[in-house]
Write a protein that holds these residues in place. Structure first.
Motif, PDB file in Angstrom:
ATOM      1  N   PHE A 419       0.925  -1.383  -0.383  1.00 49.63           N
ATOM      2  CA  PHE A 419       0.102  -0.423   0.393  1.00 49.63           C
ATOM      3  C   PHE A 419       0.691   1.209   0.096  1.00 49.63           C
ATOM      4  N   PRO A 420       0.171   2.390  -0.697  1.00 50.51           N
ATOM      5  CA  PRO A 420       1.274   4.017  -0.738  1.00 50.51           C
ATOM      6  C   PRO A 420       1.532   4.459   0.439  1.00 50.51           C
ATOM      7  N   PHE A 421       0.843   3.738   0.955  1.00 45.56           N
ATOM      8  CA  PHE A 421       0.943   5.187   2.926  1.00 45.56           C
ATOM      9  C   PHE A 421       1.405   4.002   3.961  1.00 45.56           C
ATOM     10  N   ASP A 422       2.171   2.810   3.959  1.00 39.52           N
ATOM     11  CA  ASP A 422       2.507   1.548   4.957  1.00 39.52           C
ATOM     12  C   ASP A 422       3.152   2.216   5.576  1.00 39.52           C
ATOM     13  N   GLU A 423       4.060   2.023   6.573  1.00 39.48           N
ATOM     14  CA  GLU A 423       4.613   2.191   7.339  1.00 39.48           C
ATOM     15  C   GLU A 423       5.015   1.098   8.421  1.00 39.48           C
ATOM     16  N   PRO A 424       6.564   1.095   8.687  1.00 36.02           N
ATOM     17  CA  PRO A 424       6.789  -0.273   9.561  1.00 36.02           C
ATOM     18  C   PRO A 424       6.047   0.516  10.971  1.00 36.02           C
ATOM     19  N   LEU A 425       6.095  -1.185  11.428  1.00 36.98           N
ATOM     20  CA  LEU A 425       5.882  -1.311  12.825  1.00 36.98           C
ATOM     21  C   LEU A 425       7.342  -1.617  14.086  1.00 36.98           C
ATOM     22  N   ALA A 426       8.083  -2.124  12.392  1.00 40.27           N
ATOM     23  CA  ALA A 426       9.319  -2.643  14.399  1.00 40.27           C
ATOM     24  C   ALA A 426      10.090  -1.396  14.226  1.00 40.27           C
ATOM     25  N   SER A 427      10.726  -1.389  15.371  1.00 35.52           N
ATOM     26  CA  SER A 427      11.799  -0.588  15.739  1.00 35.52           C
ATOM     27  C   SER A 427      11.628   0.911  15.342  1.00 35.52           C
ATOM     28  N   ARG A 428      10.551   1.177  15.708  1.00 31.68           N
ATOM     29  CA  ARG A 428      10.485   2.672  15.836  1.00 31.68           C
ATOM     30  C   ARG A 428      11.317   3.891  16.596  1.00 31.68           C
ATOM     31  N   ASN A 429      11.264   4.548  16.672  1.00 30.99           N
ATOM     32  CA  ASN A 429      11.114   5.727  17.760  1.00 30.99           C
ATOM     33  C   ASN A 429      13.065   5.615  17.862  1.00 30.99           C
ATOM     34  N   MET A 430      13.755   5.359  17.166  1.00 29.55           N
ATOM     35  CA  MET A 430      15.333   5.438  16.898  1.00 29.55           C
ATOM     36  C   MET A 430      16.057   6.529  17.126  1.00 29.55           C
ATOM     37  N   ARG A 431      15.262   7.378  16.020  1.00 35.00           N
ATOM     38  CA  ARG A 431      15.764   9.289  16.127  1.00 35.00           C
ATOM     39  C   ARG A 431      14.624  10.154  16.470  1.00 35.00           C
ATOM     40  N   LYS A 432      15.063  10.855  17.237  1.00 32.22           N
ATOM     41  CA  LYS A 432      13.667  11.358  17.358  1.00 32.22           C
ATOM     42  C   LYS A 432      13.650  12.814  18.049  1.00 32.22           C
ATOM     43  N   ASP A 433      12.724  14.239  17.327  1.00 32.59           N
ATOM     44  CA  ASP A 433      13.764  15.072  16.921  1.00 32.59           C
ATOM     45  C   ASP A 433      12.909  16.340  18.491  1.00 32.59           C
ATOM     46  N   PRO A 434      12.952  17.170  18.281  1.00 36.38           N
ATOM     47  CA  PRO A 434      12.863  17.828  20.129  1.00 36.38           C
ATOM     48  C   PRO A 434      11.632  17.820  20.256  1.00 36.38           C
ATOM     49  N   PHE A 435      10.689  18.232  18.926  1.00 32.65           N
ATOM     50  CA  PHE A 435       8.904  18.035  18.979  1.00 32.65           C
ATOM     51  C   PHE A 435       8.443  17.266  19.137  1.00 32.65           C
ATOM     52  N   HIS A 436       9.367  16.171  19.697  1.00 30.44           N
ATOM     53  CA  HIS A 436       8.357  14.631  19.629  1.00 30.44           C
ATOM     54  C   HIS A 436       7.051  14.165  20.123  1.00 30.44           C
ATOM     55  N   GLN A 437       7.276  14.278  21.390  1.00 30.44           N
ATOM     56  CA  GLN A 437       6.798  14.571  22.771  1.00 30.44           C
ATOM     57  C   GLN A 437       5.500  15.523  22.384  1.00 30.44           C
ATOM     58  N   VAL A 438       5.903  17.069  22.798  1.00 28.95           N
ATOM     59  CA  VAL A 438       4.586  17.676  22.080  1.00 28.95           C
ATOM     60  C   VAL A 438       3.849  17.344  21.117  1.00 28.95           C
ATOM     61  N   LEU A 439       4.021  17.068  19.924  1.00 37.41           N
ATOM     62  CA  LEU A 439       3.361  16.471  18.801  1.00 37.41           C
ATOM     63  C   LEU A 439       2.548  15.049  18.911  1.00 37.41           C
ATOM     64  N   THR A 440       3.073  14.196  19.816  1.00 40.23           N
ATOM     65  CA  THR A 440       2.581  13.525  20.045  1.00 40.23           C
ATOM     66  C   THR A 440       1.470  13.301  20.641  1.00 40.23           C
ATOM     67  N   GLU A 441       1.617  14.426  22.212  1.00 44.85           N
ATOM     68  CA  GLU A 441       0.563  14.713  22.047  1.00 44.85           C
ATOM     69  C   GLU A 441      -0.797  14.999  22.081  1.00 44.85           C
ATOM     70  N   GLN A 442      -0.219  16.211  20.343  1.00 44.38           N
ATOM     71  CA  GLN A 442      -1.426  16.646  19.708  1.00 44.38           C
ATOM     72  C   GLN A 442      -2.557  15.449  18.813  1.00 44.38           C
ATOM     73  N   GLY A 443      -1.533  14.184  18.905  1.00 44.77           N
ATOM     74  CA  GLY A 443      -2.578  13.097  17.536  1.00 44.77           C
ATOM     75  C   GLY A 443      -1.108  12.765  16.853  1.00 44.77           C
ATOM     76  N   CYS A 444      -0.250  13.413  16.588  1.00 45.45           N
ATOM     77  CA  CYS A 444       0.212  12.824  15.609  1.00 45.45           C
ATOM     78  C   CYS A 444       0.818  11.649  15.136  1.00 45.45           C
ATOM     79  N   MET A 445       0.505  11.368  13.778  1.00 47.29           N
ATOM     80  CA  MET A 445       0.734  10.083  13.079  1.00 47.29           C
ATOM     81  C   MET A 445       2.308  10.235  12.369  1.00 47.29           C
ATOM     82  N   PHE A 446       3.461   9.358  13.466  1.00 48.14           N
ATOM     83  CA  PHE A 446       4.087   9.984  12.762  1.00 48.14           C
ATOM     84  C   PHE A 446       4.109   8.532  11.120  1.00 48.14           C
TER      85      PHE A 446
END
Length: 866
Positions: A419-446
Motif C-alpha cells: 500500500f502507498p502509505f504503509d509504515e513499519p511497526l518494527a524498530s521505531r523511535n530510533m531518532r526523535k527530534d525535540p518536538f516529538h513528545q509535544v506533537l505526539t500529545e497533539q495526535g501526531c501520526m508519525f
C-alpha cells in the motif's frame, strides 16, 4: 567449468575481485566482462552456487509494484532466456511456464490491476482472470474462495546451476577468471594521502590478489566478509524452506502460483510441485557457519505446516500427494526486503551485491548489470537508490535490534499488499527530534524516514504513539493491545481515499488560506567550509550559489551523466567566528546545506565522494541532530512571525530566497524565507535546546489566526499542487534537470563548469527525448504513481508521483513521457495530444499541463495574494 588451481605466481592483480559464486557473483562477473572489464576474478570458497543459490526455487515474476524492478526483472529474463544461449550455445534451463497471482479479496485484486496497468507501459502481457477462467487455465485449482487472478504468460522458472554455469562460461570466454575452492581469508585496506580508506588487496589461502575493487556477493556470509574490511553489512540469515511433492497427475505445464493471502508459492517442478512461503515466525540462523556448503537444516514442521495448509486449500490434490523431499536452507534478509548494493560508505572500492531476500536469481541479471556499471562508471544507469546501502543512515547499519526487528517484519510481510502509505511497526523511535513528545500529545501520526520519526498527519482523536515491536505475536511475544497507531495505519490499507482524507484536506487548506506549521527537523543540515569551499560549491551545485552572503538558492547535484543525485537548498554564510550550531567558523567561503532527511546519508556520501575525487580541500560537517526546524507557511505567516522574530519581515527587508540569524522569543535562530508548499513562509532552523520555547511562541502568536500543525501528507499534496519535485519520486538519478523541468536551477548561461554540465549541454542541443508533464483528472479518483499514461491511445510513460490537490480539487500526477517514434518531446507534442491515464485497468481522461495549474505565475511565495 574449468577449475583453476592457482598459485600466487599465476594471479597477482585484478581490476576487480568478486567474492561469492552464487547468482549475484556470477551475474556481476559476466556483466563486468561484457562491459569490457576483463581482468576480473570471481572467488568461490567452495563450488559455484554452494551457499544459498543451489537450493533456490528460481521463480521469475515480471511484474512488481516498482518501475525499476520491472526493468531489472526484464533484463534478467533477457539474459537467461536469450543472451546467454546466443553467446555460448548452452541452454540455461529457463522454462517459460507462466505465472499466476491469486487474489482472495478486493484489495489484492486492486494491487494486481495496478501491476497490469504498469505492465502495459513495458509491453508485458498480463490478464486479470475471473475464478471460472482461472479454473480453465489450472483445472486442479480450488477457485471457490477466489476474487480473481492475474495471469502473466511469459513468467517462468530458472535453473540455478544451469544459469550460473552458463554465466561463468560466458565470462571466462571474455577473459574473466573463475576460481573455486578458494576461501577469502582477509581484505587489505589502505589509507591514502588525504585519509580516505580504499581497498588494497584480497587475501586467500592460495595467495594475495592486489585490487582496487572488491564486490561482496557472499550472501548470508556477507556480514563476515564486510567485517574483514571494516564495512557494515546490515542483513540477517533466516531458515527458508520448501518441500517437493511426489508426482501429481495433470500438473505438467501449469504456471507457477503465488497465493499471497495464504503466503505460499507453488512452483512447477516437472510433474510435481515445490511448495514454500513466508511465515510470521521464521527461524533466525544466528551462528552462521563457514563450513556450510550445499548443506541444509532440518525442516521444522511446526513452522512449515501453515504453508502446507494454504497449498492444500489452493490445490486440493496435494492432500493425497506424498512429500518427496524437503529443502530448508539459509537465506539473507534485510530491513526493508530490498537488496544491499553499491559502494560502502566506509571504504572506497568495496561494493555490495548481497541481501537479496530470496530474490537473488530473479533480480540477479538486472542487478548484476547495474553493479557492473556502478563499478566501471561510478554510478549505476538506473535509479538504484532503493537498493543502495546509502539509503540507510549510518547509525542504523550496525544496530542489531534494528536489523533483527526490521528484517523480521519485512520477511513476515513479504506477501502483504504493497500500500502507498504503509509504515513499519518494527524498530521505531530510533531518532526523535525535540518536538516529538509535544506533537505526539497533539495526535501526531508519525512516519519513519531514515530512522527519524517525522509527522505524517494529525489525528483529531488524541495521541497514537508508536509502541515497541511485538513481532506480530511470534516467538511468544505478547501482542500490543489497543494499539491506536496500528489501527489508524490499518485504515490506510486501501487503494481508495483513506478515512482521514478530510483531515489531510484541512491541513492543506489551512496552509493555503491562513497558516500552518510543519516540523521538518529530520532534514539533513550540513556545513561546507575550507579553503576550496567555493571551488567545490561551483562544481557540485548546478545553480550559482555564489550570490552575496545571506542568499539561499535551490539547486540540484548531478552525476557525471547529468542525472540528478539530489535537490537541496544552499545558503551562503557570512565569514566569521563559530556560533554553533547556527554558524561554523570560517574566514572564507561557507555554505549551509539543507537536505530532505530521508536522503541525507546519500547526499552526505555523494558530496564526500566528489570532494575526494576532485581533491578539494574542504570540511563537510553534519549538524542534523543539533538543530530542529519548523516551517511556518501560509498567507498569515508574516503576521504570526512578526510577533515572534525581532526583525522586519517585509518583502524589501527580507525577500524570498534569503536568510539571516535573528532572535525568536529570546532565542537565536536562522530564519530562511523559503517554501516547499508554494506559499509565503519562513523556515526557522533552531538549536535543539531552543526548539520548544520557539515552537510555543509561534503557536501562541498564531492562535488568533487559527494556526495548526500539519504533516508530510499535507506537504506531499501541497508540493505536487505547486509542481515542486520530490527526489526519488519525480526526480531521480536517471532524470536530468532539463527533463525534470528544473533548467532554472542550472547555471548554463554562465561559463562556470559543474559536474554533469557537458551532458546537459549536449541534451539541450539535441532536444529532450523525454520530459516531465503534469496531468490532472476531473474524476475524483485516488492515484499513487505507476498509472499508465497514454497519448492518443498509445502508452508513452507512467506516473512517477500522484496525489490529490485539495485547493484545485483535482487528482494531480507527474510522469515522464517519451515520443513513441523516438523523436523530441516538444511543447507542441504535449499540447496536440489527447491524454488518458490508466488506473487499475480503468482509463480516465486527463489534461496535460506545461506549467503548474496552481499559481503558475509564482505570486504567492512572493507574498502577493490578489
Amino acid at each position: 567449468i574449468k577449475i583453476f588451481l592457482y598459485t600466487s605466481s599465476c594471479l597477482r592483480s585484478a581490476d576487480a575481485v568478486v567474492i561469492g559464486g552464487g547468482s549475484l557473483g556470477c551475474q556481476t562477473i559476466y556483466h563486468l566482462a561484457k562491459m569490457g572489464m576483463t581482468n576480473v576474478v570471481l572467488l568461490e570458497r567452495d563450488r559455484l552456487t554452494a551457499g544459498t543459490t543451489w537450493h533456490t526455487a528460481g521463480l521469475l515474476w515480471q511484474l512488481r509494484p516498482s518501475d525499476v524492478e520491472v526493468e531489472l526483472l526484464a533484463h534478467t529474463r533477457n539474459v537467461i532466456s536469450k543472451d546467454l544461449e546466443e553467446e555460448t550455445g548452452l541452454h540455461t534451463g529457463w522454462i517459460q511456464n507462466g505465472g499466476l497471482f491469486i487474489a482472495s479479496n478486493k484489495q489484492r485484486l486492486d494491487e494486481y490491476k495496478r501491476l497490469m496497468s504498469l505492465g502495459k507501459v513495458y509491453g508485458i502481457e498480463s490478464h486479470v482472470l475471473s475464478p471460472a477462467e482461472t479454473k480453465d487455465l489450472y483445472p486442479l485449482m480450488n477457485v471457490d474462495d477466489l476474487y480473481g487472478t492475474l495471469y502473466v504468460p511469459k513468467d517462468g522458472t530458472m535453473d540455478p546451476a544451469g544459469t550460473c554455469t552458463t554465466l561463468t562460461r560466458a565470462a571466462t570466454a571474455r577473459g574473466a577468471t573463475v576460481i573455486e575452492n578458494c576461501p577469502v581469508t582477509g581484505i587489505q585496506v589502505r589509507t591514502d594521502d588525504i585519509g580516505v580508506k580504499r581497498v588494497k588487496a584480497v587475501e586467500t589461502q592460495h595467495g594475495t590478489i592486489e585490487t582496487p575493487c572488491v564486490v561482496n556477493c557472499a550472501g548470508v556470509w556477507a556480514t563476515k566478509l564486510g567485517e574483514m574490511a571494516g564495512v557494515k553489512v546490515p542483513l540477517i540469515a533466516m531458515h527458508h524452506a520448501y518441500v517437493v511433492t511426489e508426482r501429481i497427475e495433470g500438473i505438467q505445464n501449469m504456471p507457477n502460483v503465488r497465493d499471497h493471502d495464504a503466503s505460499v508459492y507453488l512452483r512447477l517442478q516437472g510433474d510435481a510441485l515445490s511448495v514454500g512461503g513466508y511465515e510470521r515466525n521464521p527461524i533466525f540462523w544466528d551462528e552462521v557457519s563457514d563450513k556450510f556448503a550445499f548443506s541444509l537444516f532440518d525442516l521444522d514442521w511446526d513452522v512449515f505446516m501453515q504453508h502446507i495448509e494454504g497449498a492444500v486449500n489452493r490445490v486440493p490434490a496435494l492432500e493425497q500427494t506424498g512429500i518427496k523431499s524437503t529443502v530448508c536452507g539459509p537465506e539473507s534478509f534485510t530491513a526493508d526486503h530490498k537488496p544491499l548494493m553499491g559502494e560502502a560508505p566506509e571504504v572506497r572500492g568495496f561494493f555490495l551485491g548481497c541481501g537479496f531476500n530470496s530474490a537473488g536469481m530473479m533480480l540477479g541479471g538486472g542487478c548484476g548489470r547495474e553493479l557492473a556499471h556502478w563499478i566501471i562508471h561510478g554510478r549505476p544507469e538506473k535509479d538504484m537508490y532503493g537498493y543502495d546501502i546509502r539509503r540507510f543512515h549510518n547509525s542504523l547499519t550496525d544496530n542489531k535490534r534494528w536489523i533483527r526487528e526490521r528484517s523480521h517484519e519485512s520477511y513476515a510481510k513479504n506477501y502483504s499488499v504493497v500500500f502507498p502509505f504503509d509504515e513499519p511497526l518494527a524498530s521505531r523511535n530510533m531518532r526523535k527530534d525535540p518536538f516529538h513528545q509535544v506533537l505526539t500529545e497533539q495526535g501526531c501520526m508519525f512516519q519513519e524516514r531514515h530512522g527519524w520519526e517525522r509527522p505524517g498527519w494529525f489525528n483529531k482523536e488524541g495521541p497514537a504513539p508508536v509502541k515497541d515491536y511485538d513481532y506480530y505475536g511470534a516467538y511468544d511475544v505478547k501482542r500490543n493491545e489497543k494499539y491506536k497507531y496500528d489501527e489508524l495505519l490499518g485504515q490506510e490499507y486501501t487503494f481508495d481515499f483513506p478515512p482521514h482524507h478530510d483531515v489531510i484536506k484541512n491541513e492543506c487548506l489551512s496552509c493555503r488560506h491562513s497558516v500552518a506549521v510543519f516540523d521538518m527537523s529530520y532534514f539533513g543540515k550540513f556545513y561546507l567550509t575550507g579553503p576550496d569551499a567555493k571551488k567545490a560549491a561551483d562544481w557540485l551545485f548546478t545553480a550559482d550559489v555564489n550570490k552575496k552572503p545571506g542568499t539561499t538558492v535551490y539547486t540540484c547535484m548531478l552525476n557525471k551523466r547529468g542525472g540528478s543525485e539530489a535537490d537541496l537548498t544552499v545558503s551562503r554564510l557570512e565569514p566569521g567566528a563559530a556560533n554553533l550550531p547556527l554558524a561554523p567558523e570560517s574566514n572564507g567561503d561557507a555554505y549551509y546545506l539543507a537536505i530532505g532527511g530521508g536522503v541525507a546519508e546519500h547526499n552526505w556520501n555523494h558530496i564526500r565522494t566528489v570532494l575526494q575525487d576532485q581533491g578539494f580541500r574542504c570540511q563537510l560537517t553534519d549538524h542534523s541532530e543539533d538543530m530542529g526546524m519548523i516551517s511556518i507557511q501560509g498567507p498569515k505567516s508574516r503576521e504570526v512571525l512578526q510577533e515572534v522574530l525581532d526583525t522586519d519581515l517585509s518583502n524589501e527587508a527580507f525577500p524570498f530566497s534569503s536568510h539571516k540569524v535573528v532572535n525568536a522569543a529570546g532565542h537565536q535562530v536562522r530564519a530562511m524565507r523559503l517554501s516547499f508548499v508554494g506559499e509565503l513562509g519562513w523556515e526557522l532552523h533552531i538549536p535543539k535546546d531552543s526548539c520548544l520555547p520557539v515552537y510555543r511562541a509561534v503557536m501562541a502568536a498564531g492562535a488568533k489566526h487559527g494556526i495548526i500543525n500539519s504533516g508530510y501528507r499535507a506537504i506531499d499534496s501541497l508540493s505536487i499542487e505547486k509542481g515542486y519535485r520530490h527526489w526519488h519520486a519525480d526526480l531521480r538519478p536517471d532524470d536530468t534537470p532539463l527533463e525534470a523541468g528544473l533548467a532554472f536551477t542550472c547555471k548554463l548561461k554562465s561559463s562556470i563548469p559543474f559536474q554533469g554540465r557537458d551532458m546537459l549541454e549536449k541534451q539541450k542541443k539535441e532536444g529532450l527525448k523525454r520530459r516531465i508533464v503534469c496531468f490532472t483528472t476531473d474524476e475524483k479518483v485516488p492515484m499513487f504513481g505507476l498509472e499508465a499514461i497514454y497519448r492518443n491511445g498509445v502508452p508513452v510513460g507512467h506516473l512517477r508521483r500522484a496525489d490529490y490537490g485539495f485547493y484545485i480539487d483535482k487528482t494531480i500526477g507527474y510522469g515522464y513521457i517519451r515520443n513513441p517514434d523516438g523523436g523530441v518531446v516538444s511543447a507542441d507534442f504535449i499540447k496536440s495530444g489527447e491524454f488518458t491515464l490508466e488506473r487499475m485497468g480503468v482509463v480516465y481522461k486527463a489534461k496535460a499541463h506545461l506549467k503548474s495549474p496552481f499559481d503558475p505565475e509564482n505570486k504567492r511565495v512572493k507574498g502577493i495574494y490578489d
